[in-house]
Design a protein around this motif. Structure first.
Motif, PDB file in Angstrom:
ATOM      1  N   VAL A   1       5.726   7.617   0.468  1.00 26.54           N
ATOM      2  CA  VAL A   1       6.312   8.453  -0.592  1.00 26.54           C
ATOM      3  C   VAL A   1       6.002   9.920  -0.328  1.00 26.54           C
ATOM      4  O   VAL A   1       4.995  10.252   0.298  1.00 26.54           O
ATOM      5  N   ASP A   2       6.911  10.791  -0.830  1.00 28.16           N
ATOM      6  CA  ASP A   2       6.632  12.232  -0.706  1.00 28.16           C
ATOM      7  C   ASP A   2       6.127  12.786  -2.019  1.00 28.16           C
ATOM      8  O   ASP A   2       5.990  12.063  -2.994  1.00 28.16           O
TER       9      ASP A   2
ATOM     10  N   ILE B   1      14.972   5.456   0.250  1.00 28.01           N
ATOM     11  CA  ILE B   1      15.420   5.522  -1.137  1.00 28.01           C
ATOM     12  C   ILE B   1      15.427   6.991  -1.551  1.00 28.01           C
ATOM     13  O   ILE B   1      14.378   7.643  -1.544  1.00 28.01           O
ATOM     14  N   HIS B   2      16.613   7.510  -1.886  1.00 27.34           N
ATOM     15  CA  HIS B   2      16.743   8.888  -2.383  1.00 27.34           C
ATOM     16  C   HIS B   2      16.863   8.797  -3.897  1.00 27.34           C
ATOM     17  O   HIS B   2      17.771   8.144  -4.406  1.00 27.34           O
ATOM     18  N   ILE B   3      15.976   9.452  -4.612  1.00 28.27           N
ATOM     19  CA  ILE B   3      15.967   9.370  -6.072  1.00 28.27           C
ATOM     20  C   ILE B   3      16.668  10.601  -6.636  1.00 28.27           C
ATOM     21  O   ILE B   3      16.222  11.727  -6.431  1.00 28.27           O
ATOM     22  N   ASP B   4      17.791  10.354  -7.314  1.00 32.54           N
ATOM     23  CA  ASP B   4      18.643  11.444  -7.782  1.00 32.54           C
ATOM     24  C   ASP B   4      18.457  11.784  -9.253  1.00 32.54           C
ATOM     25  O   ASP B   4      18.909  12.837  -9.694  1.00 32.54           O
ATOM     26  N   ALA B   5      17.855  10.904 -10.031  1.00 30.91           N
ATOM     27  CA  ALA B   5      17.748  11.144 -11.474  1.00 30.91           C
ATOM     28  C   ALA B   5      16.428  10.594 -11.987  1.00 30.91           C
ATOM     29  O   ALA B   5      15.735   9.840 -11.303  1.00 30.91           O
ATOM     30  N   GLY B   6      16.104  10.983 -13.212  1.00 28.88           N
ATOM     31  CA  GLY B   6      14.902  10.465 -13.855  1.00 28.88           C
ATOM     32  C   GLY B   6      13.660  11.269 -13.510  1.00 28.88           C
ATOM     33  O   GLY B   6      13.751  12.346 -12.909  1.00 28.88           O
TER      34      GLY B   6
ATOM     35  N   GLY C   1      14.702  13.966  -6.958  1.00 28.89           N
ATOM     36  CA  GLY C   1      14.406  14.823  -5.826  1.00 28.89           C
ATOM     37  C   GLY C   1      13.406  14.218  -4.846  1.00 28.89           C
ATOM     38  O   GLY C   1      13.195  14.754  -3.763  1.00 28.89           O
ATOM     39  N   LYS C   2      12.809  13.126  -5.224  1.00 31.84           N
ATOM     40  CA  LYS C   2      11.828  12.464  -4.345  1.00 31.84           C
ATOM     41  C   LYS C   2      12.539  11.440  -3.462  1.00 31.84           C
ATOM     42  O   LYS C   2      13.664  11.026  -3.735  1.00 31.84           O
ATOM     43  N   LYS C   3      11.847  11.046  -2.408  1.00 34.79           N
ATOM     44  CA  LYS C   3      12.345   9.931  -1.607  1.00 34.79           C
ATOM     45  C   LYS C   3      11.162   9.117  -1.129  1.00 34.79           C
ATOM     46  O   LYS C   3      10.029   9.606  -1.050  1.00 34.79           O
ATOM     47  N   ASN C   4      11.440   7.857  -0.864  1.00 33.18           N
ATOM     48  CA  ASN C   4      10.420   6.961  -0.355  1.00 33.18           C
ATOM     49  C   ASN C   4      11.081   5.899   0.515  1.00 33.18           C
ATOM     50  O   ASN C   4      12.299   5.784   0.553  1.00 33.18           O
ATOM     51  N   VAL C   5      10.245   5.159   1.197  1.00 30.15           N
ATOM     52  CA  VAL C   5      10.744   4.105   2.065  1.00 30.15           C
ATOM     53  C   VAL C   5       9.692   3.001   2.141  1.00 30.15           C
ATOM     54  O   VAL C   5       8.496   3.281   2.179  1.00 30.15           O
ATOM     55  N   TYR C   6      10.154   1.771   2.109  1.00 30.66           N
ATOM     56  CA  TYR C   6       9.273   0.635   2.347  1.00 30.66           C
ATOM     57  C   TYR C   6       9.288   0.341   3.844  1.00 30.66           C
ATOM     58  O   TYR C   6      10.325   0.414   4.496  1.00 30.66           O
ATOM     59  N   MET C   7       8.112   0.023   4.364  1.00 31.10           N
ATOM     60  CA  MET C   7       7.965  -0.296   5.776  1.00 31.10           C
ATOM     61  C   MET C   7       7.036  -1.504   5.885  1.00 31.10           C
ATOM     62  O   MET C   7       6.338  -1.833   4.921  1.00 31.10           O
TER      63      MET C   7
ATOM     64  N   LEU D   1       0.864  -1.166   0.000  1.00 32.37           N
ATOM     65  CA  LEU D   1       0.000   0.000   0.000  1.00 32.37           C
ATOM     66  C   LEU D   1       0.900   1.214   0.000  1.00 32.37           C
ATOM     67  O   LEU D   1       1.721   1.386   0.910  1.00 32.37           O
ATOM     68  N   GLY D   2       0.800   2.048  -1.029  1.00 30.93           N
ATOM     69  CA  GLY D   2       1.610   3.264  -1.122  1.00 30.93           C
ATOM     70  C   GLY D   2       0.840   4.435  -0.550  1.00 30.93           C
ATOM     71  O   GLY D   2      -0.267   4.732  -0.994  1.00 30.93           O
ATOM     72  N   LEU D   3       1.422   5.090   0.438  1.00 34.49           N
ATOM     73  CA  LEU D   3       0.798   6.245   1.074  1.00 34.49           C
ATOM     74  C   LEU D   3       1.664   7.484   0.854  1.00 34.49           C
ATOM     75  O   LEU D   3       2.854   7.474   1.171  1.00 34.49           O
ATOM     76  N   LYS D   4       1.067   8.527   0.309  1.00 35.60           N
ATOM     77  CA  LYS D   4       1.779   9.788   0.088  1.00 35.60           C
ATOM     78  C   LYS D   4       1.702  10.622   1.360  1.00 35.60           C
ATOM     79  O   LYS D   4       0.635  10.761   1.960  1.00 35.60           O
ATOM     80  N   VAL D   5       2.843  11.166   1.772  1.00 36.83           N
ATOM     81  CA  VAL D   5       2.926  11.985   2.981  1.00 36.83           C
ATOM     82  C   VAL D   5       3.622  13.299   2.664  1.00 36.83           C
ATOM     83  O   VAL D   5       4.265  13.444   1.622  1.00 36.83           O
ATOM     84  N   ASP D   6       3.532  14.240   3.593  1.00 33.40           N
ATOM     85  CA  ASP D   6       4.197  15.521   3.407  1.00 33.40           C
ATOM     86  C   ASP D   6       5.679  15.478   3.778  1.00 33.40           C
ATOM     87  O   ASP D   6       6.459  16.300   3.321  1.00 33.40           O
ATOM     88  N   ASP D   7       6.069  14.496   4.601  1.00 36.10           N
ATOM     89  CA  ASP D   7       7.452  14.424   5.064  1.00 36.10           C
ATOM     90  C   ASP D   7       7.789  12.962   5.372  1.00 36.10           C
ATOM     91  O   ASP D   7       7.287  12.408   6.364  1.00 36.10           O
ATOM     92  N   VAL D   8       8.609  12.343   4.550  1.00 29.82           N
ATOM     93  CA  VAL D   8       8.944  10.920   4.702  1.00 29.82           C
ATOM     94  C   VAL D   8       9.642  10.662   6.032  1.00 29.82           C
ATOM     95  O   VAL D   8       9.303   9.711   6.743  1.00 29.82           O
ATOM     96  N   ASP D   9      10.609  11.493   6.400  1.00 30.16           N
ATOM     97  CA  ASP D   9      11.349  11.265   7.645  1.00 30.16           C
ATOM     98  C   ASP D   9      10.429  11.359   8.862  1.00 30.16           C
ATOM     99  O   ASP D   9      10.529  10.552   9.792  1.00 30.16           O
ATOM    100  N   LYS D  10       9.539  12.329   8.869  1.00 28.78           N
ATOM    101  CA  LYS D  10       8.567  12.480   9.958  1.00 28.78           C
ATOM    102  C   LYS D  10       7.647  11.255  10.009  1.00 28.78           C
ATOM    103  O   LYS D  10       7.355  10.738  11.090  1.00 28.78           O
ATOM    104  N   ALA D  11       7.225  10.765   8.850  1.00 27.58           N
ATOM    105  CA  ALA D  11       6.362   9.584   8.790  1.00 27.58           C
ATOM    106  C   ALA D  11       7.080   8.348   9.324  1.00 27.58           C
ATOM    107  O   ALA D  11       6.477   7.537  10.040  1.00 27.58           O
TER     108      ALA D  11
END
Length: 162
Positions: free
Chosen positions: A161-162, A135-140, A144-150, A110-120
Motif C-alpha cells: 500500500v502507498d 487497485i486504484h481507489i477513486d472515491a471514499g 487517490g491511494k493504490k495498493n496491490v496484493y502479491m 501482511l500489509g506493507l506500506k511503501v513510498d511507491d507501489v509500482d516501484k515495489a
C-alpha cells in the motif's frame, strides 16, 4: 455469578508470526529483499527432549498446542514498530502445506506500506513475488491511494500500500 476479571491494557503489537516450510529461504527473503533485521533465533526445540507437564503432556502440547512438535524460529525487526517471526516445524509428521485463501478461516496477509507501489511491484517481482492487478481507489476515505496484493516466494499473501 462469576465476576468478570478486569481488562488489561493492550499496549501494542509485539509480533506477527508465520510458519514457513524453509526457514533459511524465508529468512533470506525477508532479510535481504525486504530489509528485516534478525534479532534472535531459537531452536530447534523438540518436544521429545523437553520435560512433560504435571498432566503428562509434552512441552509443545502444553504451550503451542502441537503435540510432538519440533520447531526453530527466528525473530526479526520488520519495521521500527513491528517484529516478524518466522517458524519452521519439522515435526509432527502430518504438517499441512496448503495455505488458507484470504477468504478462508485463518486467511491472512501482511500489509506493507511503501513510498511507491509500482516501484515495489517491479522490485518484488524481480525477487520471486507474484502481483495481482493494482487497485486504484477513486472515491471514499482512501481516494487517490493504490495498493496491490502479491504472494511472496512461499505463497504467503502480501498487500503493498502507498
Amino acid at each position: 455469578m462469576t465476576e468478570t476479571p478486569p481488562k488489561p491494557t493492550f499496549l501494542s503489537v509485539d509480533h506477527i508470526s508465520w510458519t514457513v516450510p524453509d526457514l533459511e529461504a524465508a529468512l533470506a527473503f525477508y532479510r535481504d529483499v525486504i530489509g528485516a533485521e534478525e534479532l534472535f533465533r531459537l531452536g530447534p526445540l523438540d518436544a521429545a527432549e523437553m520435560p512433560l507437564d504435571d498432566e503428562g503432556r509434552d512441552w509443545m502440547a502444553t504451550h503451542v498446542n502441537v503435540p510432538g512438535a519440533r520447531l526453530t524460529l527466528v525473530m526479526m525487526k520488520l519495521t521500527d514498530n513491528m517484529n516478524f517471526q518466522l517458524v519452521q516445524y519439522d515435526k509432527p509428521g502430518d504438517i499441512r502445506q496448503e495455505l488458507p485463501r484470504n477468504c478462508d478461516r485463518g486467511g491472512h496477509h501482511l500489509g506493507l506500506k511503501v513510498d511507491d507501489v509500482d516501484k515495489a511491484i517491479a522490485y518484488l517481482e524481480a525477487h520471486g513475488c507474484t502481483a495481482m492487478e493494482v487497485i486504484h481507489i477513486d472515491a471514499g476515505p482512501l481516494a487517490g491511494k493504490k495498493n496491490v496484493y502479491m504472494t511472496d516466494p512461499f505463497g504467503h499473501s502480501l498487500e503493498i500500500v502507498d
